[in-house]
Design a protein around this motif. Sequence first.
Motif, short mmCIF file in Angstrom:
data_model
loop_
_atom_site.label_atom_id
_atom_site.label_comp_id
_atom_site.label_asym_id
_atom_site.label_seq_id
_atom_site.Cartn_x
_atom_site.Cartn_y
_atom_site.Cartn_z
N LYS A 1 0.84 -1.21 0.00
CA LYS A 1 0.00 0.00 0.00
C LYS A 1 0.87 1.26 0.00
N ILE B 1 -6.17 -6.19 2.80
CA ILE B 1 -5.87 -6.29 4.23
C ILE B 1 -6.51 -5.19 5.06
N MET C 1 3.52 -7.76 11.86
CA MET C 1 3.84 -6.73 10.88
C MET C 1 5.34 -6.41 11.05
N SER C 2 5.81 -5.37 10.38
CA SER C 2 7.25 -5.10 10.40
C SER C 2 7.86 -5.12 11.80
N VAL D 1 4.09 -7.76 6.02
CA VAL D 1 5.19 -6.82 6.23
C VAL D 1 5.25 -5.79 5.10
C1 LIG Z 1 -0.08 -1.40 6.70
C2 LIG Z 1 -0.46 -2.73 7.27
C3 LIG Z 1 0.52 -3.72 7.51
C4 LIG Z 1 2.01 -3.50 7.31
O1 LIG Z 1 2.51 -2.62 8.25
P1 LIG Z 1 4.11 -2.38 8.37
O2 LIG Z 1 4.27 -1.85 9.73
O3 LIG Z 1 4.45 -1.39 7.30
O4 LIG Z 1 4.76 -3.69 8.16
C5 LIG Z 1 0.09 -4.95 7.97
N1 LIG Z 1 -1.21 -5.22 8.20
C6 LIG Z 1 -2.17 -4.31 7.98
C7 LIG Z 1 -3.58 -4.66 8.23
C8 LIG Z 1 -1.83 -3.04 7.51
O5 LIG Z 1 -2.79 -2.14 7.31
#
Ligand SMILES: *Cc1c(COP(=O)(O)O)cnc(C)c1O
Length: 224
Positions: A27, A69, A197-198, A214
């Motif tokens: 995104k 997502i 996530m990250s 991620v």
């Molecule tokens: C943006 C997002 C992520 C990724 O987040 P990062 O911190 O950049 O890895 C993962 N899951 C969802 C639902 C998100 O909206």
Amino acid sequence: MATDIADNLRRVAAGLPEGVALVAVSKYHSAEHIEEAYACGQRVFGESHVQELEKKHVSLPQDIQWHFIGHLQTNKVKYIAPYVSMIDAVDSYKLLKEIDKHAARHERTIDVLLELHVAEEDTKYGFSPDACREMLAAGEWRQLEHVRICGLMTMASNVDDEEQIAREFTVAADLFDELKGMYFADADYFCERSWGMSDDYNIAIKCRSTMIRVGTGIFGPREY
Ligand SMILES: *Cc1c(COP(=O)(O)O)cnc(C)c1O
């Protein structure tokens, strides 16, 4: 920049135990960045805005598996229903029903995850554990033949306290086991636990994640 993406992707992928899939969250990143990751073999990408996904879907390789997502409004399901690979954040029965309706129109079955709210922030979407139990206990979902509930998705609180994050993921993992036993014991496809996530995917993996999402850790800061 391009080499960063390749390096980041290899580093994240190399740290994943077998059985943990990677959704590259693209995104707010350009098609060029996605192509860079694609060239390294990544095929699963996550987007959270319908319009942005629409544009990328038409211009990028057709064998990309797109995960939606973000929070999906029911009136936008129709745009992505023809091609989306998985809708990761189903947060109401109404949305589940709408996905089923549009999947039927396109003669396909759409894989979904139920989004669970376990974090302390109350701005986040998702079913509370009890709301999730109630939705499944009500049983109406069994009539939806064009959606397949493949597991649970959640986000932990955005905090530094690793124990808190682990506690939240564990709530989700325990609920997964409970629901698996009650409703999906014979359903091999109910096998996904999407958390991490990250900043917290290593904790998530310890808490039995099967699918991390991620973004920044691969593509760098988002270009809003
Ligand atoms: C943006 C997002 C992520 C990724 O987040 P990062 O911190 O950049 O890895 C993962 N899951 C969802 C639902 C998100 O909206």
